[in-house]
Write a protein that holds these residues in place. Structure first.
Motif, PDB file in Angstrom:
ATOM      1  N   MET A  47       0.790  -1.165  -0.063  1.00 42.76           N
ATOM      2  CA  MET A  47       0.158  -0.005  -0.041  1.00 42.76           C
ATOM      3  C   MET A  47       0.883   1.367  -0.125  1.00 42.76           C
ATOM      4  O   MET A  47       0.660   2.026  -0.772  1.00 42.76           O
ATOM      5  CB  MET A  47      -0.911  -0.090   1.212  1.00 42.76           C
ATOM      6  CG  MET A  47      -1.950   1.138   1.205  1.00 42.76           C
ATOM      7  SD  MET A  47      -3.045   0.899  -0.268  1.00 42.76           S
ATOM      8  CE  MET A  47      -4.605   1.076   0.755  1.00 42.76           C
ATOM      9  N   LYS A  48       1.892   1.276   0.788  1.00 44.53           N
ATOM     10  CA  LYS A  48       2.948   2.402   0.965  1.00 44.53           C
ATOM     11  C   LYS A  48       3.528   2.872  -0.420  1.00 44.53           C
ATOM     12  O   LYS A  48       3.482   3.697  -0.955  1.00 44.53           O
ATOM     13  CB  LYS A  48       4.122   2.138   1.906  1.00 44.53           C
ATOM     14  CG  LYS A  48       3.620   2.767   3.102  1.00 44.53           C
ATOM     15  CD  LYS A  48       4.702   2.891   4.120  1.00 44.53           C
ATOM     16  CE  LYS A  48       4.639   3.410   5.489  1.00 44.53           C
ATOM     17  NZ  LYS A  48       5.665   3.461   6.421  1.00 44.53           N
ATOM     18  N   SER A  49       3.741   1.686  -1.077  1.00 47.40           N
ATOM     19  CA  SER A  49       4.677   1.862  -2.324  1.00 47.40           C
ATOM     20  C   SER A  49       3.602   2.537  -3.595  1.00 47.40           C
ATOM     21  O   SER A  49       4.094   3.265  -4.452  1.00 47.40           O
ATOM     22  CB  SER A  49       5.134   0.542  -2.827  1.00 47.40           C
ATOM     23  OG  SER A  49       4.104  -0.421  -3.256  1.00 47.40           O
ATOM     24  N   LYS A  50       2.358   2.171  -3.374  1.00 43.70           N
ATOM     25  CA  LYS A  50       1.260   2.564  -4.405  1.00 43.70           C
ATOM     26  C   LYS A  50       1.133   3.995  -4.126  1.00 43.70           C
ATOM     27  O   LYS A  50       1.247   4.960  -5.122  1.00 43.70           O
ATOM     28  CB  LYS A  50       0.053   1.917  -4.173  1.00 43.70           C
ATOM     29  CG  LYS A  50      -0.835   2.274  -5.403  1.00 43.70           C
ATOM     30  CD  LYS A  50      -1.932   1.380  -5.405  1.00 43.70           C
ATOM     31  CE  LYS A  50      -2.866   1.285  -6.523  1.00 43.70           C
ATOM     32  NZ  LYS A  50      -3.880   0.744  -6.714  1.00 43.70           N
ATOM     33  N   SER A  51       1.247   4.649  -2.897  1.00 46.13           N
ATOM     34  CA  SER A  51       0.998   6.016  -2.627  1.00 46.13           C
ATOM     35  C   SER A  51       2.284   6.899  -2.845  1.00 46.13           C
ATOM     36  O   SER A  51       2.323   7.846  -3.536  1.00 46.13           O
ATOM     37  CB  SER A  51       0.594   6.280  -1.340  1.00 46.13           C
ATOM     38  OG  SER A  51       1.623   5.893  -0.246  1.00 46.13           O
TER      39      SER A  51
ATOM     40  N   LYS B 136       4.448   5.927  -5.045  1.00 44.22           N
ATOM     41  CA  LYS B 136       4.386   6.064  -6.610  1.00 44.22           C
ATOM     42  C   LYS B 136       3.500   7.060  -7.238  1.00 44.22           C
ATOM     43  O   LYS B 136       3.967   7.861  -8.048  1.00 44.22           O
ATOM     44  CB  LYS B 136       3.888   4.674  -7.283  1.00 44.22           C
ATOM     45  CG  LYS B 136       3.979   4.520  -8.854  1.00 44.22           C
ATOM     46  CD  LYS B 136       4.013   3.198  -9.300  1.00 44.22           C
ATOM     47  CE  LYS B 136       2.386   2.713  -9.049  1.00 44.22           C
ATOM     48  NZ  LYS B 136       2.039   1.504  -9.554  1.00 44.22           N
ATOM     49  N   LYS B 137       2.312   7.301  -6.626  1.00 43.16           N
ATOM     50  CA  LYS B 137       1.509   8.222  -7.006  1.00 43.16           C
ATOM     51  C   LYS B 137       2.042   9.803  -6.879  1.00 43.16           C
ATOM     52  O   LYS B 137       1.728  10.664  -7.657  1.00 43.16           O
ATOM     53  CB  LYS B 137      -0.103   8.148  -6.403  1.00 43.16           C
ATOM     54  CG  LYS B 137      -0.726   6.871  -7.141  1.00 43.16           C
ATOM     55  CD  LYS B 137      -2.167   6.967  -6.704  1.00 43.16           C
ATOM     56  CE  LYS B 137      -2.844   5.763  -7.485  1.00 43.16           C
ATOM     57  NZ  LYS B 137      -4.424   5.894  -7.478  1.00 43.16           N
TER      58      LYS B 137
ATOM     59  N   TYR C 141      -4.843  12.630  -5.890  1.00 43.24           N
ATOM     60  CA  TYR C 141      -3.296  13.137  -6.423  1.00 43.24           C
ATOM     61  C   TYR C 141      -3.351  14.101  -7.557  1.00 43.24           C
ATOM     62  O   TYR C 141      -2.608  14.850  -7.773  1.00 43.24           O
ATOM     63  CB  TYR C 141      -2.688  11.888  -6.826  1.00 43.24           C
ATOM     64  CG  TYR C 141      -2.049  10.902  -5.376  1.00 43.24           C
ATOM     65  CD1 TYR C 141      -0.939  11.613  -4.759  1.00 43.24           C
ATOM     66  CD2 TYR C 141      -2.637  10.014  -4.773  1.00 43.24           C
ATOM     67  CE1 TYR C 141      -0.745  10.832  -3.579  1.00 43.24           C
ATOM     68  CE2 TYR C 141      -2.287   9.344  -3.734  1.00 43.24           C
ATOM     69  CZ  TYR C 141      -1.180   9.867  -3.012  1.00 43.24           C
ATOM     70  OH  TYR C 141      -1.066   9.337  -1.837  1.00 43.24           O
TER      71      TYR C 141
ATOM     72  N   LYS D   3     -12.375   7.459 -13.088  1.00 40.68           N
ATOM     73  CA  LYS D   3     -12.611   6.231 -11.887  1.00 40.68           C
ATOM     74  C   LYS D   3     -13.829   5.393 -12.322  1.00 40.68           C
ATOM     75  O   LYS D   3     -13.838   4.322 -12.069  1.00 40.68           O
ATOM     76  CB  LYS D   3     -12.479   6.965 -10.646  1.00 40.68           C
ATOM     77  CG  LYS D   3     -12.425   6.054  -9.284  1.00 40.68           C
ATOM     78  CD  LYS D   3     -11.890   6.739  -8.390  1.00 40.68           C
ATOM     79  CE  LYS D   3     -11.684   5.715  -7.084  1.00 40.68           C
ATOM     80  NZ  LYS D   3     -11.577   6.294  -5.856  1.00 40.68           N
TER      81      LYS D   3
ATOM     82  N   ASN E 234       1.581  -0.852 -16.602  1.00 39.81           N
ATOM     83  CA  ASN E 234       1.932  -1.439 -15.234  1.00 39.81           C
ATOM     84  C   ASN E 234       1.689  -0.196 -14.393  1.00 39.81           C
ATOM     85  O   ASN E 234       1.651  -0.070 -13.070  1.00 39.81           O
ATOM     86  CB  ASN E 234       3.471  -1.825 -15.272  1.00 39.81           C
ATOM     87  CG  ASN E 234       3.470  -3.018 -15.785  1.00 39.81           C
ATOM     88  OD1 ASN E 234       2.592  -3.983 -16.196  1.00 39.81           O
ATOM     89  ND2 ASN E 234       4.701  -3.493 -16.239  1.00 39.81           N
ATOM     90  N   LEU E 235       1.897   1.234 -14.782  1.00 40.98           N
ATOM     91  CA  LEU E 235       1.732   2.141 -13.958  1.00 40.98           C
ATOM     92  C   LEU E 235       0.021   2.453 -13.044  1.00 40.98           C
ATOM     93  O   LEU E 235      -0.047   2.848 -12.104  1.00 40.98           O
ATOM     94  CB  LEU E 235       2.015   3.323 -14.382  1.00 40.98           C
ATOM     95  CG  LEU E 235       3.584   3.693 -14.740  1.00 40.98           C
ATOM     96  CD1 LEU E 235       3.842   5.003 -15.638  1.00 40.98           C
ATOM     97  CD2 LEU E 235       4.207   3.933 -13.316  1.00 40.98           C
TER      98      LEU E 235
ATOM     99  N   SER F 178      -1.623  -0.246 -12.447  1.00 39.48           N
ATOM    100  CA  SER F 178      -1.856  -1.338 -11.387  1.00 39.48           C
ATOM    101  C   SER F 178      -1.532  -1.030 -10.021  1.00 39.48           C
ATOM    102  O   SER F 178      -0.554  -0.075  -9.882  1.00 39.48           O
ATOM    103  CB  SER F 178      -1.302  -2.457 -11.936  1.00 39.48           C
ATOM    104  OG  SER F 178       0.043  -2.527 -12.338  1.00 39.48           O
TER     105      SER F 178
END
Length: 168
Positions: free
Chosen positions: A1-5, A7-8, A50, A88, A165-166, A168
């Motif tokens: 979860m942290k890595s997704k935020s 990345k955003k 974001y 969305k 991939n970005l 996902s």
């Protein structure tokens, strides 16, 4: 979860930087199509929160460093959020583009009138004598232009495995 935020956040900063760089050199007064292009790309890759952040950061830098009027905010945030919400809900690139056109070209333009009427003086234009939809004829063509450009760019980007991939 942290890595997704994370990345955003990185993508939001990247999109804001691209927006500022391109909009600084490729614009005509009240006609900044690459702002809208960045908003729609952000809608697809970032989502509403974001994308709002990248639009707000871009507008802040354009106002305080580049000397653009207050309309940099109203011309950025409404389209960015509406575009991302529509994308969305529908996963439609055209829907995201139309969200940008309506959010900025209509809502942002109408909301801009009253603050600009009292806070900003245009050379040789007195907003006292202009209709409340004064900004719409300038902003709608810019949003449509930016949306057409972004639809082409997104079709190319999304055909690439790296950019898929970005999402996902």
């Amino acid at each position: 979860m942290k890595s997704k935020s994370v990345k955003k956040m990185i993508l939001a900063a990247l999109f804001a930087s691209i927006n500022i760089a391109i909009s600084s050199v490729a614009f005509i007064t009240n006609f900044v199509p690459f702002q809208h292009t960045t908003n729609v790309i952000g809608a697809v890759f970032l989502g509403p929160t974001y994308n709002l952040a990248q639009a707000f950061i871009s507008a802040t830098i354009r106002v305080f460093i580049l000397g653009r009027p207050f309309t940099a905010y109203t011309g950025a945030v409404f389209g960015a959020v509406l575009s991302a919400v529509v994308y969305k809900k529908t996963k439609s690139l055209l829907g995201a583009a139309l969200g940008e056109v309506f959010g900025t070209g209509v809502i942002g333009a109408l909301i801009s009138y009253y603050p600009m009427k009292y806070l900003f003086i245009y050379p040789s234009i007195n907003l006292e004598h202009e209709p409340f939809w004064f900004f719409m004829p300038m902003w709608i063509p810019a949003t449509i232009t930016g949306s057409i450009v972004v639809l082409i760019i997104l079709k190319i980007l999304l055909s690439s495995k790296v950019f898929k991939n970005l999402l996902s």
